[in-house]
Scaffold this motif. Structure first.
Motif, short mmCIF file in Angstrom:
data_model
loop_
_atom_site.label_atom_id
_atom_site.label_comp_id
_atom_site.label_asym_id
_atom_site.label_seq_id
_atom_site.Cartn_x
_atom_site.Cartn_y
_atom_site.Cartn_z
N MET A 49 0.84 -1.19 0.00
CA MET A 49 0.00 0.00 0.00
C MET A 49 0.88 1.24 0.00
SD MET A 49 -3.03 -1.23 -0.03
CE MET A 49 -4.10 0.11 0.49
N PRO A 50 0.36 2.38 -0.49
CA PRO A 50 1.15 3.61 -0.48
C PRO A 50 1.41 4.08 0.94
CG PRO A 50 -1.10 4.08 -1.09
CD PRO A 50 -0.97 2.59 -1.06
N SER A 51 2.50 4.80 1.13
CA SER A 51 2.79 5.38 2.44
C SER A 51 1.95 6.63 2.64
CB SER A 51 4.28 5.76 2.52
OG SER A 51 4.56 6.82 1.62
N GLU A 52 1.94 7.13 3.88
CA GLU A 52 1.19 8.35 4.15
C GLU A 52 1.78 9.55 3.42
OE1 GLU A 52 1.60 6.07 6.79
OE2 GLU A 52 -0.51 5.60 6.42
N GLU A 53 3.07 9.46 3.06
CA GLU A 53 3.73 10.59 2.39
C GLU A 53 3.42 10.67 0.92
OE1 GLU A 53 5.29 8.36 4.24
OE2 GLU A 53 5.69 9.52 6.05
N GLY A 54 2.87 9.60 0.34
CA GLY A 54 2.60 9.60 -1.09
C GLY A 54 2.62 8.19 -1.62
N GLU A 55 2.75 8.06 -2.92
CA GLU A 55 2.68 6.74 -3.52
C GLU A 55 3.85 5.85 -3.13
OE1 GLU A 55 2.10 6.80 -7.67
OE2 GLU A 55 -0.01 7.34 -7.50
N MET A 56 5.04 6.41 -3.04
CA MET A 56 6.19 5.61 -2.66
C MET A 56 7.23 6.52 -2.02
SD MET A 56 8.27 2.79 -4.92
CE MET A 56 9.00 3.93 -6.09
N ASN A 57 7.85 6.07 -0.93
CA ASN A 57 8.86 6.90 -0.29
C ASN A 57 10.24 6.29 -0.44
OD1 ASN A 57 9.11 4.86 1.68
ND2 ASN A 57 7.62 5.83 3.03
N ARG A 58 11.23 6.98 0.10
CA ARG A 58 12.62 6.54 -0.07
C ARG A 58 12.90 5.20 0.58
NH1 ARG A 58 15.93 11.73 1.86
NH2 ARG A 58 14.21 11.70 3.36
N SER A 59 12.24 4.92 1.70
CA SER A 59 12.49 3.64 2.38
C SER A 59 11.99 2.48 1.54
CB SER A 59 11.82 3.63 3.76
OG SER A 59 10.42 3.58 3.67
N GLN A 60 10.91 2.68 0.77
CA GLN A 60 10.43 1.63 -0.12
C GLN A 60 11.36 1.45 -1.31
OE1 GLN A 60 6.55 3.32 -0.76
NE2 GLN A 60 5.57 2.02 0.77
N GLU A 61 11.90 2.55 -1.81
CA GLU A 61 12.88 2.46 -2.88
C GLU A 61 14.13 1.73 -2.40
OE1 GLU A 61 13.43 6.53 -3.88
OE2 GLU A 61 11.61 6.67 -5.11
N GLN A 62 14.51 1.97 -1.14
CA GLN A 62 15.67 1.29 -0.57
C GLN A 62 15.40 -0.20 -0.42
OE1 GLN A 62 18.71 2.68 0.08
NE2 GLN A 62 19.37 0.56 0.48
N LEU A 63 14.16 -0.55 -0.09
CA LEU A 63 13.80 -1.97 0.00
C LEU A 63 14.06 -2.68 -1.32
CD1 LEU A 63 12.43 -4.43 1.35
CD2 LEU A 63 10.23 -3.50 0.59
N ALA A 64 13.65 -2.06 -2.43
CA ALA A 64 13.88 -2.66 -3.75
C ALA A 64 15.37 -2.85 -4.00
CB ALA A 64 13.26 -1.79 -4.83
N LYS A 65 16.17 -1.86 -3.64
CA LYS A 65 17.62 -1.95 -3.84
C LYS A 65 18.21 -3.07 -2.97
CE LYS A 65 21.88 0.80 -3.67
NZ LYS A 65 22.63 -0.24 -2.92
N ASP A 66 17.77 -3.18 -1.73
CA ASP A 66 18.30 -4.20 -0.84
C ASP A 66 17.94 -5.61 -1.30
OD1 ASP A 66 19.45 -2.28 0.80
OD2 ASP A 66 17.70 -2.15 2.12
#
Length: 307
Positions: A49-66
């Motif tokens: 689900m999207p974060s409260e900050e918007g559709e995707m935040n930096r921590s989710q982008e970091q998850l993909a990288k990890d």
């Protein structure tokens, strides 16, 4: 836009599938269901689900990288409109991993044959609260007769399953009698959206997680003193599950599980965004209390999702 109770189950399912196809068709390689040798996917797609900050935040982008670093396979985040979209994407083979709530886990294991990768631990207990504005005249659930009530998502544990059970207990009504008790019943699509709707007088009462109000208050979006709890549920147990598609190779599942079990040290911002302190292995029996509540509603997952 709120989902009105008058939408039929067929209309809701068609809308969900159409939206999922539109989103996935624009994601390039993310729309492909092709796998490499020995069933290893060419892309690991994570639905949430999207974060409260918007559709995707930096921590989710970091998850993909990890995930990419841990497995050697490119990973992408798929931001869903609702829990049902994550479940349908798992069932259709459009994503490999999905992060949903405990009730969503039960539905996903039944409908999509998904498996438990890990589940979250929050380090603090949570439950469902029925909230009204502090300046409203409503002192109990019974005062809400004929008023507008807002749930979060049909597959949400703290935003639908537990609020329904709480309302049934408080009012002495069966689940199928709740909607006629209220003037209208709708789904907001997010805990934050429900709170903001209540703030803006777009609902008379909401059912949401007890963790959501202090979380939004800390961000400055709302003030805790502007709301009042008029009912609450028993503590919710089970933790948010991270699911995987059952046909993933066991070697890949092992790598993903090892990554997530230690993920609180790698990406604490992501753990905070999902309301967790860490991930643990967990087991199917951890969700038996959720099954018990769902059974008390006397509705199948299919019926609940069609509300």
């Amino acid at each position: 836009m709120l989902k009105n109770k008058r939408h039929t189950g067929r209309q809701s399912l068609i809308l969900t599938l159409v939206m999922m196809m539109v989103i996935l068709s624009g994601c390039g390689t993310a729309a492909s269901s092709e796998s490499g040798s020995e069933g290893i996917p060419e892309v690991i797609r994570v639905g949430m689900m999207p974060s409260e900050e918007g559709e995707m935040n930096r921590s989710q982008e970091q998850l993909a990288k990890d995930i990419t670093d841990a497995t050697g396979i490119p990973a992408e985040i798929f931001v869903a409109e609702d829990y049902n979209m994550v479940i349908e994407a798992l069932r259709a083979g459009k994503i490999e991993i999905g992060l949903i709530g405990p009730f969503g886990y039960i539905i996903a294991t039944e409908r999509a044959n998904a498996k438990l990768l890990v589940r979250s631990e929050s380090g603090q207990s949570s439950n469902t609260v029925i909230l009204v504005r502090e300046d409203s005249p409503y002192q109990s659930v019974k005062d809400l007769k004929g008023k507008d009530f807002l749930f979060v998502d049909p597959a949400s544990t703290s935003g639908n399953l537990y609020p329904r059970a709480t309302l049934m207990n408080e009012l002495g009504l069966a689940n199928n009698e709740l909607e006629s008790f209220f003037g209208s019943v709708a789904f907001s699509g997010g805990h934050d959206k429900s709170l903001l709707a209540l703030t803006n007088n777009n609902a008379d009462a909401i059912g949401t997680s007890s963790l959501m109000l202090p979380m939004l208050a800390e961000s400055g979006l709302v003030k805790e003193e502007d709301f009042r709890v008029i009912a609450e549920s028993e503590p919710i147990v089970g933790g948010a599950p991270l699911l995987y598609r059952q046909d993933l190779p066991e070697e890949l599942v092992t790598k993903l599980r090892e990554l997530m079990l230690d993920y609180h040290t790698k990406n604490p911002e992501f753990m905070e965004s999902v309301g967790a302190s860490s991930f643990v292995e967990g087991s199917d029996s951890d969700f038996d209390p959720i099954r018990k509540v769902a059974k008390a509603l006397e509705m199948s997952p299919e019926e609940l999702l069609s509300k």
